[in-house]
Design a protein around this motif. Structure first.
Motif, PDB file in Angstrom:
ATOM      1  N   PRO A   9       0.796  -1.427   0.115  1.00 48.99           N
ATOM      2  CA  PRO A   9      -0.254  -0.064   0.269  1.00 48.99           C
ATOM      3  C   PRO A   9       0.203   1.137  -0.148  1.00 48.99           C
ATOM      4  O   PRO A   9       1.923   1.038   0.320  1.00 48.99           O
ATOM      5  CB  PRO A   9      -0.786  -0.048   1.976  1.00 48.99           C
ATOM      6  N   THR A  10       0.160   2.152  -0.564  1.00 48.00           N
ATOM      7  CA  THR A  10       1.025   3.500  -0.548  1.00 48.00           C
ATOM      8  C   THR A  10       1.052   4.302   0.720  1.00 48.00           C
ATOM      9  O   THR A  10       0.274   3.973   2.077  1.00 48.00           O
ATOM     10  CB  THR A  10      -0.116   4.978  -1.092  1.00 48.00           C
ATOM     11  N   VAL A  11       2.947   4.414   1.174  1.00 42.47           N
ATOM     12  CA  VAL A  11       2.632   4.697   2.780  1.00 42.47           C
ATOM     13  C   VAL A  11       3.135   6.455   2.538  1.00 42.47           C
ATOM     14  O   VAL A  11       3.822   7.039   1.854  1.00 42.47           O
ATOM     15  CB  VAL A  11       4.659   3.695   2.768  1.00 42.47           C
ATOM     16  N   GLY A  12       2.341   7.059   3.524  1.00 39.99           N
ATOM     17  CA  GLY A  12       2.150   8.147   3.479  1.00 39.99           C
ATOM     18  C   GLY A  12       4.267   9.124   4.864  1.00 39.99           C
ATOM     19  O   GLY A  12       4.666   8.241   4.970  1.00 39.99           O
ATOM     20  N   ARG A  50      19.224   6.636  -9.687  1.00 39.48           N
ATOM     21  CA  ARG A  50      20.041   8.468  -8.974  1.00 39.48           C
ATOM     22  C   ARG A  50      19.160   8.078  -7.990  1.00 39.48           C
ATOM     23  O   ARG A  50      19.550   8.641  -6.678  1.00 39.48           O
ATOM     24  CB  ARG A  50      19.975   9.393  -9.781  1.00 39.48           C
ATOM     25  N   GLU A  51      17.934   8.645  -8.256  1.00 36.07           N
ATOM     26  CA  GLU A  51      17.286   9.312  -7.439  1.00 36.07           C
ATOM     27  C   GLU A  51      17.185   7.733  -5.860  1.00 36.07           C
ATOM     28  O   GLU A  51      16.838   8.930  -5.324  1.00 36.07           O
ATOM     29  CB  GLU A  51      15.628   9.286  -7.854  1.00 36.07           C
ATOM     30  N   GLN A  52      16.992   6.551  -6.236  1.00 33.67           N
ATOM     31  CA  GLN A  52      16.995   5.951  -5.356  1.00 33.67           C
ATOM     32  C   GLN A  52      18.241   5.939  -4.677  1.00 33.67           C
ATOM     33  O   GLN A  52      17.891   6.247  -3.124  1.00 33.67           O
ATOM     34  CB  GLN A  52      16.518   4.326  -5.930  1.00 33.67           C
ATOM     35  N   ALA A  53      19.202   6.070  -5.080  1.00 36.47           N
ATOM     36  CA  ALA A  53      20.023   6.068  -4.399  1.00 36.47           C
ATOM     37  C   ALA A  53      20.781   6.853  -3.392  1.00 36.47           C
ATOM     38  O   ALA A  53      20.552   7.261  -2.305  1.00 36.47           O
ATOM     39  CB  ALA A  53      21.853   5.831  -4.772  1.00 36.47           C
ATOM     40  N   LEU A  54      20.313   8.361  -3.565  1.00 39.55           N
ATOM     41  CA  LEU A  54      20.078   9.659  -2.809  1.00 39.55           C
ATOM     42  C   LEU A  54      19.441   9.134  -2.054  1.00 39.55           C
ATOM     43  O   LEU A  54      19.025   9.999  -0.810  1.00 39.55           O
ATOM     44  CB  LEU A  54      19.894  10.293  -3.752  1.00 39.55           C
ATOM     45  N   ARG A  55      17.733   9.119  -2.592  1.00 40.97           N
ATOM     46  CA  ARG A  55      17.264   8.473  -1.005  1.00 40.97           C
ATOM     47  C   ARG A  55      17.496   8.259  -0.202  1.00 40.97           C
ATOM     48  O   ARG A  55      16.189   8.238   0.966  1.00 40.97           O
ATOM     49  CB  ARG A  55      15.126   8.559  -2.224  1.00 40.97           C
ATOM     50  N   ALA A 214       8.746   3.293 -10.400  1.00 38.00           N
ATOM     51  CA  ALA A 214       9.191   4.540 -10.158  1.00 38.00           C
ATOM     52  C   ALA A 214       8.524   5.598  -9.646  1.00 38.00           C
ATOM     53  O   ALA A 214       6.820   6.245  -9.990  1.00 38.00           O
ATOM     54  CB  ALA A 214       9.858   4.961 -12.131  1.00 38.00           C
ATOM     55  N   GLY A 215       9.312   6.677 -10.217  1.00 44.42           N
ATOM     56  CA  GLY A 215       8.331   7.739  -9.433  1.00 44.42           C
ATOM     57  C   GLY A 215       9.190   9.058  -9.950  1.00 44.42           C
ATOM     58  O   GLY A 215       9.490   9.457 -11.095  1.00 44.42           O
ATOM     59  N   VAL A 216       8.201  10.190  -9.678  1.00 41.01           N
ATOM     60  CA  VAL A 216       9.123  11.837 -10.258  1.00 41.01           C
ATOM     61  C   VAL A 216       9.564  13.265  -8.885  1.00 41.01           C
ATOM     62  O   VAL A 216       8.743  12.984  -8.086  1.00 41.01           O
ATOM     63  CB  VAL A 216       7.568  12.026 -10.739  1.00 41.01           C
ATOM     64  N   ASP A 217       9.919  13.329  -9.471  1.00 43.18           N
ATOM     65  CA  ASP A 217      10.568  14.846  -8.617  1.00 43.18           C
ATOM     66  C   ASP A 217       9.933  15.826  -8.444  1.00 43.18           C
ATOM     67  O   ASP A 217      10.248  16.810  -9.432  1.00 43.18           O
ATOM     68  CB  ASP A 217      12.034  14.925  -8.791  1.00 43.18           C
ATOM     69  N   LEU A 218       8.802  16.356  -7.757  1.00 39.79           N
ATOM     70  CA  LEU A 218       7.749  17.261  -7.596  1.00 39.79           C
ATOM     71  C   LEU A 218       8.411  18.245  -7.198  1.00 39.79           C
ATOM     72  O   LEU A 218       7.874  19.099  -7.294  1.00 39.79           O
ATOM     73  CB  LEU A 218       6.499  16.660  -6.144  1.00 39.79           C
ATOM     74  N   SER A 404       1.027  11.568  -5.918  1.00 37.97           N
ATOM     75  CA  SER A 404       0.982  10.187  -6.171  1.00 37.97           C
ATOM     76  C   SER A 404       2.199   9.261  -5.930  1.00 37.97           C
ATOM     77  O   SER A 404       2.156   7.923  -6.364  1.00 37.97           O
ATOM     78  CB  SER A 404      -1.018   9.658  -5.758  1.00 37.97           C
ATOM     79  N   ALA A 405       2.527   9.779  -6.902  1.00 36.99           N
ATOM     80  CA  ALA A 405       4.535   8.858  -7.455  1.00 36.99           C
ATOM     81  C   ALA A 405       5.540   9.818  -6.999  1.00 36.99           C
ATOM     82  O   ALA A 405       6.071   9.894  -8.132  1.00 36.99           O
ATOM     83  CB  ALA A 405       3.667   8.691  -8.679  1.00 36.99           C
ATOM     84  N   SER A 406       5.431   9.674  -5.934  1.00 41.54           N
ATOM     85  CA  SER A 406       7.141  10.523  -5.542  1.00 41.54           C
ATOM     86  C   SER A 406       7.457   9.442  -5.399  1.00 41.54           C
ATOM     87  O   SER A 406       7.669   8.577  -5.158  1.00 41.54           O
ATOM     88  CB  SER A 406       6.567  11.443  -4.628  1.00 41.54           C
ATOM     89  N   TRP A 407       8.764   9.717  -5.433  1.00 41.11           N
ATOM     90  CA  TRP A 407      10.473   8.882  -4.879  1.00 41.11           C
ATOM     91  C   TRP A 407      10.084   8.995  -3.646  1.00 41.11           C
ATOM     92  O   TRP A 407      10.379   7.307  -2.994  1.00 41.11           O
ATOM     93  CB  TRP A 407      11.489   9.441  -5.835  1.00 41.11           C
ATOM     94  N   GLU A 408       9.775   9.064  -2.950  1.00 40.68           N
ATOM     95  CA  GLU A 408       9.521   9.462  -1.807  1.00 40.68           C
ATOM     96  C   GLU A 408       8.145   7.644  -1.746  1.00 40.68           C
ATOM     97  O   GLU A 408       8.870   7.141  -0.632  1.00 40.68           O
ATOM     98  CB  GLU A 408       8.898  10.260  -0.544  1.00 40.68           C
ATOM     99  N   HIS A 409       7.235   7.946  -1.839  1.00 40.55           N
ATOM    100  CA  HIS A 409       6.735   6.565  -2.331  1.00 40.55           C
ATOM    101  C   HIS A 409       7.565   5.222  -2.193  1.00 40.55           C
ATOM    102  O   HIS A 409       7.725   4.354  -1.957  1.00 40.55           O
ATOM    103  CB  HIS A 409       5.310   6.954  -2.971  1.00 40.55           C
ATOM    104  N   THR A 410       8.182   5.608  -3.469  1.00 37.42           N
ATOM    105  CA  THR A 410       9.416   4.284  -4.296  1.00 37.42           C
ATOM    106  C   THR A 410      10.319   3.958  -3.135  1.00 37.42           C
ATOM    107  O   THR A 410      10.315   3.004  -2.744  1.00 37.42           O
ATOM    108  CB  THR A 410      10.290   5.033  -5.394  1.00 37.42           C
ATOM    109  N   VAL A 411      11.031   5.064  -2.517  1.00 33.71           N
ATOM    110  CA  VAL A 411      11.384   4.691  -1.334  1.00 33.71           C
ATOM    111  C   VAL A 411      10.891   3.589  -0.097  1.00 33.71           C
ATOM    112  O   VAL A 411      11.485   2.773   0.015  1.00 33.71           O
ATOM    113  CB  VAL A 411      12.465   5.637  -1.243  1.00 33.71           C
TER     114      VAL A 411
END
Length: 430
Positions: A9-12, A50-55, A214-218, A404-411
């Motif tokens: 589930p999407t985690v806030g 890159r985004e996964q590693a940084l976050r 995948a996410g997006v850098d909002l 609803s598709a931020s990289w933070e949700h991905t991580v």
């Protein structure tokens, strides 16, 4: 208990998962997170790594990224950020090689990685793409760590949706993908459609598949901060409508379809223009580089309305999205349409091909078009250009989709998967 195919589930942000792993090794053998997306083999995979590693590092997880050393100007190790190091592994010549030739250097990559000072110090090994998975199978066994695999694209899907002039993916890739899929502790998929494909093709159970989009850098990809004005292009003296294509210049991505779509759109909006951003890449067959696209535009009588621009940095790309009226994504195959997601985050309507990866990304912020007939794509484009209210509604819906598709949700999802496979490995060892 393993997570089913429907994913987590999407985690806030107020319910982030507990961090139970401290060190992760990422494999991105054929392309580096330091490379410019949109050129060579650089694309959504580079952005994802890159985004996964940084976050992950911001959550307290140390990440070592291992990639083939292909630029002699780069040092053996680059510290991308606190907690993120990119290690260049000597495997074959320290020079660019065709992606199809990288497979010849995988054994050398494994041997060099085994000698690396960090070898065997990680809690989880995360491989990106099939070439990395081939290496990951061997390193995971030697390092006694769980292997998490993300393919990004699958050979069986690419072969089923070949663009004119493209050559099928080799048998080596198909065999390697099957073995990696069967041996990995967990296979991460970008969409439910990809999960179904893996289940049908290789018989993987839902318990071994987890959807991690995948996410997006909002912070970067966002609407223009000034109030948007959606002009009536049918009015006298209206500015020229601006169409945009972003992606590697290869048949799979369909830049030729974008040029042909422009020619059709100009039958209704004679001043419409198309900007194409990207560099030549692909497997070298059915080339669609800048000169081929210029020749095509000239044959269609739209040469003066097509602007070609090399791949640009992410901040410039965000500005290009915001300057467009419609973004074209006519890919013949996509596992996940990152360009479509970024465009929607910027509040720009998307006209995309109705293929599985784009079906999962494009909602009310755009239009999906069956097939790749330019006239069909042009009808979807002109529907937006002819109706400012429709463009405004798509802009609002697209930004809602992107939120609803931020990289933070991905991580969040990655950390949960990492914790599960690490726990499963510990239970087996007891």
């Amino acid at each position: 208990m393993a997570t089913p195919v429907t994913g987590l589930p999407t985690v806030g942000r107020d319910a982030a998962p507990e961090v139970t792993v401290r060190r992760v090794a990422m494999l991105s053998v054929h392309t580096s997170p330091l490379d410019q997306p949109g050129t060579g083999d650089g694309g959504g995979l580079n952005v994802t790594v890159r985004e996964q590693a940084l976050r992950l590092a911001r959550r307290g997880v140390e990440v070592d990224v291992f990639t083939r050393w292909c630029d002699p100007e780069r040092p053996p190790t680059v510290e991308l950020a606190d907690g993120v190091r990119v290690h260049h592994v000597r495997a074959g010549p320290v020079a660019p090689v065709d992606k199809n030739e990288v497979a010849n250097h995988l054994c050398a990559f494994v041997l060099a990685a085994q000698r690396h000072p960090t070898a065997g110090t990680h809690d989880v090994l995360h491989a990106h793409y099939w070439l990395s998975g081939w290496v990951g199978r061997r390193l995971a066994e030697r390092w006694d760590v769980p292997l998490v695999q993300m393919f990004h694209t699958l050979g069986v899907l690419k072969n089923a949706t070949l663009a004119p002039g493209d050559r099928p993916e080799p048998a080596l890739r198909l065999v390697a993908e099957e073995r990696v899929a069967r041996d990995a502790d967990r296979v991460l998929v970008l969409t439910c459609g990809e999960a179904r494909l893996l289940h049908r093709t290789y018989g993987l159970s839902g318990a071994r598949l987890t959807v991690v989009p995948a996410g997006v850098d909002l912070d970067r990809f966002r609407p223009d901060p000034d109030p948007q004005v959606f002009p009536d292009f049918a009015a006298a003296g209206a500015r020229s409508p601006q169409l945009l294509f972003v992606g590697r210049l290869q048949p799979l991505k369909g830049p030729d379809v974008a040029v042909r779509t422009l020619a059709e759109v100009r039958r209704t909006f004679p001043t419409a223009r198309l900007r194409i951003i990207g560099g030549t890449s692909g497997n070298g067959h059915g080339a669609l580089g800048p000169q081929q696209l210029r020749d095509l535009a000239a044959d269609l009588g739209v040469a003066d309305a097509v602007d070609l621009e090399p791949a640009v940095d992410q901040d410039t790309l965000a500005r290009r999205y915001r300057a467009a009226d419609v973004v074209l994504v006519p890919s013949r195959s996509e596992t996940f349409g990152l360009v479509a997601l970024e465009a929607q985050a910027c509040g720009v309507p998307v006209v995309a091909a109705d293929v599985p990866g784009l079906l999962a990304v494009v909602g009310a912020g755009g239009t999906l078009v069956a097939g790749h007939e330019p006239a069909d794509h042009a009808r979807a484009v002109t529907a937006y250009l002819a109706d400012a209210d429709r463009r405004a509604a798509a802009a609002t819906a697209g930004t809602d989709t992107a939120r609803s598709a931020s990289w933070e949700h991905t991580v969040d999802r990655l950390l949960t998967v990492y914790g599960e496979v690490a726990d499963d490995r510990e239970e087996l060892a007891v």
